[in-house]
Design a protein around this motif. Sequence first.
Motif, PDB file in Angstrom:
ATOM      1  N   ILE A 206       0.827  -1.197   0.000  1.00  0.00           N
ATOM      2  CA  ILE A 206       0.000   0.000   0.000  1.00  0.00           C
ATOM      3  C   ILE A 206       0.869   1.258   0.000  1.00  0.00           C
ATOM      4  O   ILE A 206       0.490   2.301  -0.550  1.00  0.00           O
ATOM      5  CB  ILE A 206      -0.967  -0.005   1.210  1.00  0.00           C
ATOM      6  CG1 ILE A 206      -1.880   1.235   1.205  1.00  0.00           C
ATOM      7  CG2 ILE A 206      -0.198  -0.074   2.524  1.00  0.00           C
ATOM      8  CD1 ILE A 206      -2.757   1.352   0.008  1.00  0.00           C
ATOM      9  N   GLY A 207       2.051   1.185   0.587  1.00  0.00           N
ATOM     10  CA  GLY A 207       2.939   2.344   0.608  1.00  0.00           C
ATOM     11  C   GLY A 207       3.341   2.793  -0.786  1.00  0.00           C
ATOM     12  O   GLY A 207       3.611   3.981  -1.017  1.00  0.00           O
ATOM     13  N   LEU A 208       3.384   1.845  -1.712  1.00  0.00           N
ATOM     14  CA  LEU A 208       3.744   2.195  -3.087  1.00  0.00           C
ATOM     15  C   LEU A 208       2.672   3.073  -3.722  1.00  0.00           C
ATOM     16  O   LEU A 208       2.979   3.936  -4.558  1.00  0.00           O
ATOM     17  CB  LEU A 208       3.945   0.917  -3.905  1.00  0.00           C
ATOM     18  CG  LEU A 208       4.694   1.034  -5.232  1.00  0.00           C
ATOM     19  CD1 LEU A 208       6.032   1.717  -5.045  1.00  0.00           C
ATOM     20  CD2 LEU A 208       4.893  -0.354  -5.833  1.00  0.00           C
ATOM     21  N   ASP A 209       1.420   2.891  -3.309  1.00  0.00           N
ATOM     22  CA  ASP A 209       0.355   3.776  -3.782  1.00  0.00           C
ATOM     23  C   ASP A 209       0.614   5.210  -3.324  1.00  0.00           C
ATOM     24  O   ASP A 209       0.443   6.165  -4.088  1.00  0.00           O
ATOM     25  CB  ASP A 209      -1.002   3.303  -3.245  1.00  0.00           C
ATOM     26  CG  ASP A 209      -1.546   2.118  -4.027  1.00  0.00           C
ATOM     27  OD1 ASP A 209      -0.864   1.677  -4.967  1.00  0.00           O
ATOM     28  OD2 ASP A 209      -2.638   1.632  -3.695  1.00  0.00           O
ATOM     29  N   HIS A 210       1.034   5.366  -2.073  1.00  0.00           N
ATOM     30  CA  HIS A 210       1.321   6.703  -1.557  1.00  0.00           C
ATOM     31  C   HIS A 210       2.540   7.308  -2.264  1.00  0.00           C
ATOM     32  O   HIS A 210       2.571   8.514  -2.536  1.00  0.00           O
ATOM     33  CB  HIS A 210       1.560   6.638  -0.045  1.00  0.00           C
ATOM     34  CG  HIS A 210       0.307   6.410   0.744  1.00  0.00           C
ATOM     35  ND1 HIS A 210      -0.331   7.419   1.424  1.00  0.00           N
ATOM     36  CD2 HIS A 210      -0.441   5.291   0.939  1.00  0.00           C
ATOM     37  CE1 HIS A 210      -1.407   6.928   2.011  1.00  0.00           C
ATOM     38  NE2 HIS A 210      -1.492   5.641   1.735  1.00  0.00           N
ATOM     39  N   PHE A 211       3.528   6.483  -2.543  1.00  0.00           N
ATOM     40  CA  PHE A 211       4.700   6.959  -3.280  1.00  0.00           C
ATOM     41  C   PHE A 211       4.279   7.506  -4.645  1.00  0.00           C
ATOM     42  O   PHE A 211       4.728   8.581  -5.077  1.00  0.00           O
ATOM     43  CB  PHE A 211       5.698   5.814  -3.445  1.00  0.00           C
ATOM     44  CG  PHE A 211       6.779   6.089  -4.446  1.00  0.00           C
ATOM     45  CD1 PHE A 211       7.911   6.822  -4.095  1.00  0.00           C
ATOM     46  CD2 PHE A 211       6.671   5.634  -5.757  1.00  0.00           C
ATOM     47  CE1 PHE A 211       8.900   7.091  -5.015  1.00  0.00           C
ATOM     48  CE2 PHE A 211       7.657   5.884  -6.685  1.00  0.00           C
ATOM     49  CZ  PHE A 211       8.783   6.617  -6.319  1.00  0.00           C
ATOM     50  N   ARG A 212       3.403   6.770  -5.324  1.00  0.00           N
ATOM     51  CA  ARG A 212       2.987   7.177  -6.667  1.00  0.00           C
ATOM     52  C   ARG A 212       2.152   8.449  -6.649  1.00  0.00           C
ATOM     53  O   ARG A 212       2.105   9.176  -7.643  1.00  0.00           O
ATOM     54  CB  ARG A 212       2.216   6.037  -7.325  1.00  0.00           C
ATOM     55  CG  ARG A 212       3.119   4.883  -7.740  1.00  0.00           C
ATOM     56  CD  ARG A 212       2.340   3.640  -8.091  1.00  0.00           C
ATOM     57  NE  ARG A 212       3.215   2.572  -8.555  1.00  0.00           N
ATOM     58  CZ  ARG A 212       2.911   1.272  -8.487  1.00  0.00           C
ATOM     59  NH1 ARG A 212       1.728   0.888  -7.971  1.00  0.00           N
ATOM     60  NH2 ARG A 212       3.751   0.364  -8.942  1.00  0.00           N
ATOM     61  N   GLU A 213       1.479   8.722  -5.533  1.00  0.00           N
ATOM     62  CA  GLU A 213       0.729   9.967  -5.436  1.00  0.00           C
ATOM     63  C   GLU A 213       1.666  11.176  -5.563  1.00  0.00           C
ATOM     64  O   GLU A 213       1.256  12.241  -6.024  1.00  0.00           O
ATOM     65  CB  GLU A 213      -0.010  10.028  -4.097  1.00  0.00           C
ATOM     66  CG  GLU A 213      -1.194   9.068  -4.020  1.00  0.00           C
ATOM     67  CD  GLU A 213      -1.723   8.948  -2.604  1.00  0.00           C
ATOM     68  OE1 GLU A 213      -1.280   9.731  -1.726  1.00  0.00           O
ATOM     69  OE2 GLU A 213      -2.568   8.074  -2.369  1.00  0.00           O
ATOM     70  N   HIS A 214       2.897  10.997  -5.140  1.00  0.00           N
ATOM     71  CA  HIS A 214       3.849  12.110  -5.156  1.00  0.00           C
ATOM     72  C   HIS A 214       4.817  12.056  -6.335  1.00  0.00           C
ATOM     73  O   HIS A 214       5.303  13.095  -6.774  1.00  0.00           O
ATOM     74  CB  HIS A 214       4.641  12.140  -3.846  1.00  0.00           C
ATOM     75  CG  HIS A 214       3.776  12.261  -2.638  1.00  0.00           C
ATOM     76  ND1 HIS A 214       3.035  13.385  -2.356  1.00  0.00           N
ATOM     77  CD2 HIS A 214       3.515  11.369  -1.636  1.00  0.00           C
ATOM     78  CE1 HIS A 214       2.356  13.202  -1.224  1.00  0.00           C
ATOM     79  NE2 HIS A 214       2.630  11.997  -0.774  1.00  0.00           N
TER      80      HIS A 214
END
Length: 595
Positions: free
Chosen positions: A539-547
Amino acid sequence: MAALGAAEYQGPLKEITPAATPVTFSGTVGLFMPSAAPTSQTAVLFLSPWGFEEMCTRKFWRILAEDLAKKGIASLRFDYAGTGDALDVADPGEGLALWQDTARAAAATLRSLSGCERLILVSQGLGSVVALDIAEQLSAVDGIALLAPTISGRAYLRELTVWSKMIDEGMGLTEAQRRSEGVTIASLHMPEGIAAAVKKLNLMTLAHVGVPDCLVLARPGRPGDADFAAHLETLGPRVERAAYEGYDELVSNPTIATMPLDAGRKILDWARSIAVESTTTSRRILRTPRAEALDGDGFRETPLRFGEGDRLFGILCEPAGARTGATALFLTTAYDRHAGWGRMSVSMARALARDGIPSLRFDTANAADSPPLPDAQEQVLYSRDQHQDVSAALDFLETQKLLPAFAVGRCSGGYLAFQSAIRDSRCSGLITVNPYAFFWDETQSVDAALRFVPRSLETYGQKLLQFETLKRLYGGQIDAKSAARNIVVALARRAVRLGRPLLGVLPFFAGEHETVINGFRALTKRQVDISLIYSAHDIGLDHFREHFGEDAAGLKNFPDIRLTIIPDADHNLTPPYARKVYLHEVREMALRLGK
């Protein structure tokens, strides 16, 4: 969420509580808690459960030790040989003899440190079996507390199998990714000789108990515990029975474990009721508490306290030979103890030391063996208070001439590593592994986020296609409402990522995005070495991609940041190949910064 204290908790602390005094003996690490006043001739020896259960009870043991000390009762808790911070054992031998040897050595150490000849044994799970065994061989044992004792070895191993599968499913592991050889839970493997002995255990055949008093805390819904208490009564000792209220909440997950305060009060009251009062104002202390370094294969480890008032506990791991790299500062994940999930931090620290790289692993305040900060909020994860702990660790490394150093953390530890590197210029690098986020909205409930943490859409899709998941959903074993809410959140955040022009009309997200990017800009301007590691569907990769965008195109503005995506790995990096990637990144950064 967990409370700060057991029987004696009366609100926020007003003064610093030091961590327990570390000691070493028989190749292991112990934590000695002296009594606040020498009011008792009796000391308490803690005998831990094994594996995941031990991780969950670690903080509970610390709280109990602190409360016992306030009532004049000293104590010692320790790691069995080959577990936790203890040295590894090449040949664990047969049966429980190895752990019994460690426990007997711990009893002798406690007596010499406290000046108390009389002992009370407080045990849980498999520790109860060890307690009953050594009580027959030790003199002056006044009682045994048996918390959720392992009565039938066969039933215990069956329960571990189910428990292990539930934990792995909770982490999103596939059958191919799971470690299923022998007795394994949460990446911790029980030696075959010990597992074989456990399988034969049956405390209902116990013929003698060498103590006058026993306390049995029976788990609700487990009639076998009550049957065992009744059997004990036929063997002669006085047996006090009570329900182990809160057991299931304690051992569900170290991250969201609730401390069983009622159980803690019962243990404290019982121990005080059988402890022998001291008739003198002083006791004969045979030796002063001291932690000698433990020498292993290419490494030397020293347990220590640091920070203001010695409030933090950790392990400094140094090369046996020359130092060749910068110091790795391992940060705790959530409320896991500093040894790491599946002893990952222990194994990594020792491997690094063999390559000339020192490290410090430690518990942040209110996690495992480090007491909370005065007046701090009970929930410390994602709080600014934790930055003080990292700063204290860097202070210590600076005094030991062990800089440069870099922060290493997974999940919430990765977030802490990022935030600490921004705040402290002594942090020359950072490695974040599966950080849930780089920004935390302080108005958001951490407890709710931890309890109902979302997964990536890919993971939800895979899980919904599994028959076992559908069975559990139909049977009510899955919180469908929370799962549905998380899926909606994941879809919304993905929509935002795909429509990045919308950022300008979404002020809440624009503010978060700007804060994160400015943080990375500040780090790169300072030439901080940065490595980001993600499991492919975390799920952290989703947050990374947001930025940084779906294809990480935003990293072109930060060309020196290394991004590593590990395929077919879970959030905790369970597969051995995933841990090798992690170790490689830490080793390479240490060598770069140490030039």
